[in-house]
Design an enzyme around this catalytic site. Structure first.
Site, PDB file in Angstrom:
ATOM      1  CD  GLU A  12      29.012 -15.018  12.912  1.00  0.00           C
ATOM      2  OE1 GLU A  12      29.296 -15.287  11.737  1.00  0.00           O
ATOM      3  OE2 GLU A  12      29.547 -14.099  13.566  1.00  0.00           O
ATOM      4  CE  LYS A  53      27.694 -10.631   4.503  1.00  0.00           C
ATOM      5  NZ  LYS A  53      29.090 -11.107   4.559  1.00  0.00           N
ATOM      6  CG  HIS A  58      19.331  -0.335  37.842  1.00  0.00           C
ATOM      7  ND1 HIS A  58      19.023   0.497  38.898  1.00  0.00           N
ATOM      8  CD2 HIS A  58      20.632  -0.699  38.017  1.00  0.00           C
ATOM      9  CE1 HIS A  58      20.095   0.648  39.660  1.00  0.00           C
ATOM     10  NE2 HIS A  58      21.081  -0.078  39.152  1.00  0.00           N
TER      11      HIS A  58
END
Length: 348
Positions: free
Chosen positions: A231, A341, A247
């Site tokens: 950001e 948005k 892993h």
């Protein structure tokens, strides 16, 4: 290069610098919390939030992990886990009060019969909760949500204390953490090679940082670093955690070496890391070797876990800021989030 004051007209610098001041103000808010309702027989806690508000829940969860005696999770979604019921405390945390996922989670919490409390500056969330005579902890507005971390997480911690879910142990360490950060912020705010946050930013800003921390520990700090680099600095960044990384992801450090060399690795280490995790960190660092552009180790000294973790978060906020300045990028606007948005608002 232009001065950071010119690049940063909206003063993200000031917001980061004032983090310990925000903590002090938030402690006063927390100490003034007076609940009118009872919240009986709570068996689990869910924090519903997104972005900067959700990371506040993560920070609380990790700071109180040795004090809280019931499960606590953070839900970043429109819906809550199926097991949420009338024995669940749902904390709806939205800085703006208008986060669509959190508003949907609030309705889901109501449908599931949960006990609900809000933390917000206002907006639709506060309006709906007031209409239903639910309690909301009011926090001050005027900041970017990511810069309001202290104002989000500190009152949440005091809220848990007021309800009786935790005691004084963790909250009593907050003032010392704020004082420690104040002692270091002047150095971190200097645009100079003597500042370790600026020096680290210089080494990584032309790379894609991969931040590694320990599960249920510095991995939460790594989440914050990743978000702040994205950001503030407008840089892609990624994180993973040990031991899980050992892993699977460790094997990925093999092919596409011309691309891998554009990555930098940041190891977040703490004195309380599990002894086996410490060995894994050191060994993995050697295995990766010089495949990445840089490998950096960040360790914060201090007596209390709360102090070290919050200091490490503040350190990372400054690294993200200086990366933005080195890119000559205004750290405040989040244009792609705003664009998204706007598009979503037309599809509701």
């Amino acid at each position: 290069m232009a001065s950071f004051q010119t690049i940063d007209p909206d003063k993200m610098y000031k917001s980061i610098y004032e983090f310990p001041d925000h903590m002090t103000a938030a402690i006063k808010i927390g100490e003034s919390i007076s609940l009118n309702k009872q919240y009986p027989d709570i068996k689990n806690v869910v924090v519903a939030g997104m972005g900067g508000s959700a990371i506040g829940g993560d920070v609380v969860r990790i700071l109180v992990k040795n004090e809280i005696e019931i499960p606590m999770v953070v839900s970043r979604n429109y819906t809550l886990p199926h097991w949420v019921n009338n024995h669940t405390l749902v904390i709806c945390s939205s800085y703006s009060g208008n986060t669509e996922e959190t508003l949907a989670a609030f309705e889901d919490a109501r449908n599931k019969g949960a006990q609900i409390v809000g933390i917000s500056t206002g907006g639709i969330l506060t309006e709906r909760m007031h209409d239903l005579e639910l309690e909301v902890v009011a926090i001050p507005s005027g900041l970017q949500p990511r810069a309001a971390l202290a104002i989000s997480f500190v009152p949440m911690m005091y809220l848990l204390k007021a309800i009786g879910i935790i005691g004084d142990k963790t909250v009593n360490q907050l003032m010392n953490a704020a004082a420690l950060i104040k002692e270091n912020r002047n150095q971190y705010s200097e645009e100079s090679n003597g500042n370790p946050t600026y020096a680290l930013a210089q080494r990584i800003y032309k790379t894609i940082p991969v931040i590694y921390g320990e599960t249920e520990s510095t991995a939460i700090v790594a989440v914050r670093w990743k978000g702040q680099l994205s950001e503030n600095a407008k840089m892609l960044a990624y994180y993973n955690e040990l031991p899980e990384m050992n892993h699977n992801e460790i094997v990925g450090w093999e092919n596409n070496q011309e691309l891998i060399h554009q990555l930098s690795v940041i190891w977040l280490k703490d004195q309380n890391d599990h002894p086996r995790t410490k060995i894994r960190q050191e060994t993995t660092q050697k295995i990766i070797g010089d495949l990445s552009e840089h490998q950096e180790v960040v360790v914060i000294d201090g007596n209390a876990t709360v102090e070290r973790y919050l200091h490490m978060i503040h350190f990372g906020d400054w690294v993200s800021y200086w990366c933005a300045i080195l890119h000559e990028t205004d750290p405040t606007p989040v244009k792609k989030i705003d664009q998204l948005k706007k598009i979503l608002s037309k599809k509701s």
